[in-house]
Write a protein that holds these residues in place. Structure first.
Motif, PDB file in Angstrom:
ATOM      1  N   LYS A 289      41.931  -8.777 -82.637  1.00 15.29           N
ATOM      2  CA  LYS A 289      40.857  -7.805 -82.498  1.00 15.29           C
ATOM      3  C   LYS A 289      41.438  -6.394 -82.405  1.00 15.29           C
ATOM      4  O   LYS A 289      42.548  -6.187 -81.924  1.00 15.29           O
ATOM      5  N   ASN A 314      44.159  -8.785 -68.084  1.00 14.25           N
ATOM      6  CA  ASN A 314      44.208  -9.505 -69.360  1.00 14.25           C
ATOM      7  C   ASN A 314      45.194  -8.918 -70.356  1.00 14.25           C
ATOM      8  O   ASN A 314      45.015  -9.046 -71.568  1.00 14.25           O
ATOM      9  N   ASP A 321      45.869 -10.575 -78.711  1.00 12.94           N
ATOM     10  CA  ASP A 321      44.866 -11.281 -77.907  1.00 12.94           C
ATOM     11  C   ASP A 321      45.471 -12.552 -77.326  1.00 12.94           C
ATOM     12  O   ASP A 321      46.062 -13.356 -78.054  1.00 12.94           O
ATOM     13  N   ASP A 323      44.667 -15.909 -74.487  1.00 16.81           N
ATOM     14  CA  ASP A 323      43.610 -16.587 -73.748  1.00 16.81           C
ATOM     15  C   ASP A 323      43.944 -16.587 -72.255  1.00 16.81           C
ATOM     16  O   ASP A 323      45.011 -16.141 -71.824  1.00 16.81           O
ATOM     17  N   VAL A 552      41.714  -3.487 -70.307  1.00 14.43           N
ATOM     18  CA  VAL A 552      40.521  -4.081 -70.902  1.00 14.43           C
ATOM     19  C   VAL A 552      39.317  -3.616 -70.087  1.00 14.43           C
ATOM     20  O   VAL A 552      39.325  -3.719 -68.847  1.00 14.43           O
ATOM     21  N   VAL A 554      35.882  -3.747 -68.291  1.00 10.99           N
ATOM     22  CA  VAL A 554      35.094  -4.835 -67.709  1.00 10.99           C
ATOM     23  C   VAL A 554      33.600  -4.562 -67.801  1.00 10.99           C
ATOM     24  O   VAL A 554      32.784  -5.453 -67.536  1.00 10.99           O
ATOM     25  N   ARG A 555      33.220  -3.340 -68.168  1.00 13.55           N
ATOM     26  CA  ARG A 555      31.812  -3.031 -68.423  1.00 13.55           C
ATOM     27  C   ARG A 555      31.754  -1.901 -69.435  1.00 13.55           C
ATOM     28  O   ARG A 555      32.751  -1.227 -69.703  1.00 13.55           O
ATOM     29  N   ALA A 566      32.204  -3.613 -72.902  1.00 12.22           N
ATOM     30  CA  ALA A 566      32.879  -4.572 -72.031  1.00 12.22           C
ATOM     31  C   ALA A 566      33.670  -5.554 -72.883  1.00 12.22           C
ATOM     32  O   ALA A 566      33.172  -6.079 -73.878  1.00 12.22           O
ATOM     33  N   GLY A 567      34.910  -5.799 -72.507  1.00 11.22           N
ATOM     34  CA  GLY A 567      35.778  -6.697 -73.260  1.00 11.22           C
ATOM     35  C   GLY A 567      36.665  -5.999 -74.265  1.00 11.22           C
ATOM     36  O   GLY A 567      37.596  -6.621 -74.802  1.00 11.22           O
ATOM     37  N   ASP A 568      36.419  -4.724 -74.559  1.00  8.07           N
ATOM     38  CA  ASP A 568      37.259  -3.990 -75.512  1.00  8.07           C
ATOM     39  C   ASP A 568      38.626  -3.694 -74.907  1.00  8.07           C
ATOM     40  O   ASP A 568      38.746  -3.338 -73.726  1.00  8.07           O
ATOM     41  N   LYS A 569      39.662  -3.815 -75.737  1.00  3.62           N
ATOM     42  CA  LYS A 569      41.004  -3.400 -75.328  1.00  3.62           C
ATOM     43  C   LYS A 569      41.122  -1.884 -75.453  1.00  3.62           C
ATOM     44  O   LYS A 569      40.597  -1.284 -76.392  1.00  3.62           O
TER      45      LYS A 569
END
Length: 662
Positions: A289, A314, A321, A323, A552, A554-555, A566-569
Motif C-alpha cells: 500500500k 504497526n 505492510d 500483519d 500509522v 489511528v483515526r 485511519a490506517g494510512d501509513k
C-alpha cells in the motif's frame, strides 16, 4: 479523430510498425478497421514517460514482453508513475503483458506459478457485465500460457469470454482502465515448443491438454470491438476520475524505491513537495500500500508529537505492510506507544544520560586518537572500514558490555540487517531460511538470531554478576512488575546493537566526505573559535543518516490540507526536514559554524527522541577534536559507494587521503 498512444514495453516479436510504417501487431489493425477515425502514436517506455505527458493522447494502449516483466528494468517504476497519472484523466488499455504491467502499477497482483511456468486452464465465472460490454458470457477459460507468469483477475474484477480455443480475459479497474489477458503472437507451434520443454516436469497428460487448448487463433475483431466500446463509453477526453485513484497530491517519484536513494537523496523532489504538497501521497508499484510523505519541518514535528493519532505500533523503520503477527514478533522500543513506551525506555535510559555518557569520554578519546593516527599514517584509506565503522563499534561494546572480540560479528550482523536491499549484502543463508519463519524475524533476516544468542549469553552472565553496562540493565530490568520476556529482551538488545552502530557510523562517513567537499569549512574549524559541539551538530544535520521514520494514523485527521484516513501509513522524512529553508538558512550548504541548528537527525517533537543522542554527539565531537590536531586536509581518492536503502543514508566505501598537519 482519436489519437491513441501505444506504449511499447520491451520487444515484441513483430514490432508495432513494419517497414512501411503500418501496424504489424494484431490488435491495432483490428482497431483501425473497426474505427478508421483512430490514429496511433508509438512511445518507447524505456526512453521515459513523464506524468505530465499523460494528456498528449486521447487514450493509451500498453503492451509488453516477458523480459519487460520478468527483469523489471529501472524504467518500470517511472512507467508506473506515468500510468497512475494517466488513468486519472484518460482511458487506458493494457494488452497481454501490458495487462500485467498495468495491474502491477495500480496495485494489483502478478503471481508466478510454483513451477515457474503457468500451464493449464483457469476458469472464472462472469460476476458482472460492464455497461459498455458488446456481449455477455457465462464464463471463460483463461489459459495461463506465459513463461514465468500466471495472472489472476483482481478481486471484484469483471471478465468476458473469448473464443472456445484461445480465450481472452477482460477485467476493469475503476472507470478508466481495461485490461486484456491474451497473447496475440502465441501461435500453436510456439506454444507447443514452450510446453514440450516442460513435459518432463508437467507430465504427458497436462502438457497435451495445454497444447490442445491452443488450437485456435485469437479473436482479434472481438477484442477490438470490446476496446472500441470501452473507449467510446469513456467519452475519451474529459473522462471521469476512476474510483480507485484519488485526487490526492502525489509524489512524482516512488520514495520507497531504494534505487532512487542509491543514486542520491532526491533533494529537488523534496524542495518541490515542501513548496507545493508538504503532505503528499506516495503510490507503491510493488504490491504494498502507498503512504503519506511528510516533508516539511513543522509538519514532521506535528506528527512526531501527536502520539494519540499517529501510532508507532504497526511499524517504524519500513514502508512495507506487515500483519499483526509480524509486528508483534518484531516489536522493539521503536514500535511502542505510551504507556508501554516510556516504561520500557526507562529500563535502559539511565545508561544513556549525560552523566553516564560522560564516563565514556576517556575511552572514546583514546580510541579516536588511535584511529586518526592510523589513517594519517596511511597513503590512502577506506574511511568507512578503517574509521567510521570502528569508533562506534568500540564505543557500543563498552556501553552494552559486549566483549571487544565480538565487534566484527556485530558489524557483520548490522550490515546484513540494514543492507537487505543492497546486492553487496545478499546473504545465501537468508534465502535458505524457511520463508514462513523468516517473515517473523526482525528485519526479516536470520542474522538477528545470531545476535539474539549473544544477547542471551551476556544476559545470563549479568544475572549472576552485574556490571555497569546496558546489558545488565536489560537483563535485570522489569516492566509492569515482571522481568522482560525473552522476545522483549532480544529485540531490545538488537535495536541497540543496530541503532547504536549504523546511525553514528554513517554520520561520520558523510561528515568526512563533507569536510573533503568543503575544505574551507575544515580549515575554518581548525583555525579555532568554533565549538566542536556546534560542528558535530552540522554534521548530523548534513548527514541525516535516517531518511524517515513511519507512523500509522489511528483515526482520520487533516494535515496541511491532506486528508489522512485511519490506517494510512505516514512517513516523516527527516532528510527533507533538515533542508527546510523555513528553519535553516542556506540549508543546502554545509556550514560548520551553523547556529542555531535545531536539526531533526535524532527525531523531533515526540517521545521517540533517539535514546543514544548523547553517545553519538560525544563520539563525533571527540573525533573532530582529535582530527583537528593531526589532519590538515582531507581529499577523496575515489568514487563514493553508497548504500542501497530507502531508510538509511549510508556509505559503504569512501576512499580518502588524510593529509597530516605539520
Amino acid at each position: 479523430m482519436t489519437l491513441i498512444g501505444i506504449i511499447e514495453c520491451g520487444q515484441t516479436q513483430s514490432g508495432w510498425l513494419d517497414e512501411h510504417g503500418e501496424m504489424a501487431d494484431p490488435f491495432p489493425p483490428f482497431l483501425r478497421r473497426a474505427d478508421p477515425a483512430l490514429t496511433f502514436r508509438v512511445y518507447k517506455a524505456h526512453q521515459g514517460l513523464l506524468p505530465a505527458q499523460a494528456d498528449e493522447c486521447d487514450a493509451w494502449l500498453i503492451t509488453g514482453s516477458p523480459s519487460s516483466v520478468a527483469e523489471r528494468p529501472a524504467w518500470q517504476n517511472q512507467l508506473a508513475r506515468f500510468l497512475v497519472q494517466a488513468v486519472r484523466h484518460r482511458p487506458v488499455v493494457g494488452i497481454c503483458f501490458g495487462h500485467q504491467l498495468l495491474h502491477d502499477a495500480l496495485g494489483g497482483v502478478v503471481e508466478k506459478a510454483a513451477n515457474g511456468w503457468g500451464i493449464g486452464v483457469q476458469t472464472y465465472a462472469l460476476t458482472d457485465t460492464p455497461a459498455w460490454a458488446p456481449r455477455a458470457a457465462d464464463g471463460f477459460r483463461l489459459i495461463a500460457l506465459h513463461q514465468d507468469q500466471v495472472t489472476a483477475p483482481a478481486p471484484g474484477s469483471r471478465v468476458l469470454a473469448g473464443n472456445a480455443f484461445c480465450p481472452i480475459g477482460i477485467s476493469t479497474i475503476g472507470d478508466n482502465v481495461l485490461t486484456i489477458q491474451a497473447h496475440p503472437e502465441m501461435t500453436t507451434k510456439l506454444a507447443r515448443d514452450i510446453y514440450e520443454t516442460q513435459r518432463a516436469q508437467q507430465g504427458d497428460a497436462l502438457t497435451d491438454q495445454a497444447v490442445r487448448s491452443l488450437q485456435g487463433e485469437i479473436d482479434g475483431p472481438l477484442a477490438a470491438s470490446w476496446i472500441i466500446a470501452f473507449l467510446k463509453h469513456r467519452s475519451l477526453r474529459g473522462a471521469a476520475v476512476p474510483t480507485t485513484v484519488s485526487t490526492r497530491p502525489l509524489t512524482r517519484i516512488d520514495l520507497s524505491d531504494a534505487g532512487i536513494w542509491h543514486q542520491a537523496v532526491p533533494t529537488e523532489e523534496f524542495s518541490r513537495l515542501r513548496r507545493e504538497a508538504p503532505v503528499a501521497w506516495n503510490e507503491r508499484t510493488d504490491g504494498h500500500k502507498g503512504f503519506w510523505a511528510v516533508t516539511r519541518y513543522d509538519d514532521i514535528v506535528a506528527v512526531s508529537g501527536n502520539v494519540e493519532v499517529f501510532s508507532s505500533r504497526n511499524g517504524v523503520i519500513s514502508l512495507d505492510d506487515f500483519d499483526a503477527e509480524q509486528n508483534d514478533a518484531r516489536r522493539t522500543l521503536l514500535e511502542m506507544d505510551p504507556p508501554q513506551h516510556p516504561q520500557m525506555r526507562m529500563i535502559a535510559a539511565p545508561g544513556f544520560m549525560p552523566k553516564a555518557v560522560a564516563a565514556l569520554e576517556a575511552s572514546v578519546r583514546a580510541t579516536a586518537e588511535q584511529l586518526v593516527n592510523e589513517v594519517v599514517n596511511s597513503p590512502e584509506v577506506d574511511v568507512v572500514g578503517e574509521l567510521a565503522k570502528q569508533l562506534p563499534i568500540f564505543t557500543l561494546c563498552r556501553l552494552l558490555g559486549v566483549p571487544e572480540e565480538r565487534r566484527d560479528d556485530m558489524i557483520r550482523w548490522s550490515d546484513l540487517l540494514i543492507g537487505s536491499d543492497d546486492p553487496d549484502f545478499v546473504d545465501p543463508a537468508a534465502a535458505a531460511y524457511p520463508p514462513e519463519k523468516r517473515r517473523l524475524l526482525p528485519f526479516g533476516h536470520p542474522a538477528s538470531l545470531a545476535a539474539f544468542e549473544l544477547g542471551r549469553e551476556l544476559a545470563e552472565a549479568r544475572r549472576v554478576h552485574a556490571a555497569p553496562d546496558i546489558v545488565t540493565r536489560l537483563a535485570n530490568g522489569t516492566y509492569d512488575g515482571r522481568q522482560l520476556t525473552d522476545d522483549e529482551f532480544c529485540n531490545y538488545f538488537l535495536m541497540l546493537l543496530v541503532a547504536g552502530n549504523e546511525t553514528t557510523r554513517h554520520s561520520i562517513s558523510h561528515g568526512i566526505k563533507a569536510l573533503a567537499d568543503f575544505p574551507d569549512q575544515w580549515a575554518h574549524f581548525r583555525n579555532g573559535g568554533i565549538d566542536s559541539r556546534v560542528a558535530a551538530d552540522e554534521i548530523f544535520r548534513w548527514a541525516s543518516s535516517v531518511h524517515f521514520v513511519r507512523r500509522v494514523a489511528v483515526r482520520d485527521i487533516e494535515l496541511s490540507g491532506a486528508h489522512i484516513a485511519a490506517g494510512d501509513k505516514v512517513a516523516m522524512y527527516f532528510a527533507s526536514g533538515n533542508r527546510d529553508d523555513a528553519h535553516f538558512d542556506q540549508p543546502h550548504r554545509f556550514r560548520i559554524d551553523r547556529t542555531p541548528n535545531q536539526h531533526m537527525a535524532f527525531g523531533k517533537g515526540g517521545p521517540h527522541f533517539c535514546l543514544g543522542t548523547h553517545v553519538a554527539k560525544l563520539q563525533v565531537r571527540i573525533l573532530l577534536e582529535e582530527m583537528a590536531k593531526r589532519v590538515a586536509a582531507i581529499e577523496l581518492a575515489g568514487p563514493v559507494d553508497r548504500l542501497r536503502s530507502n531508510h538509511i543514508h549510508g556509505i559503504k566505501r569512501l576512499p580518502a587521503r588524510f593529509l597530516p598537519a605539520r
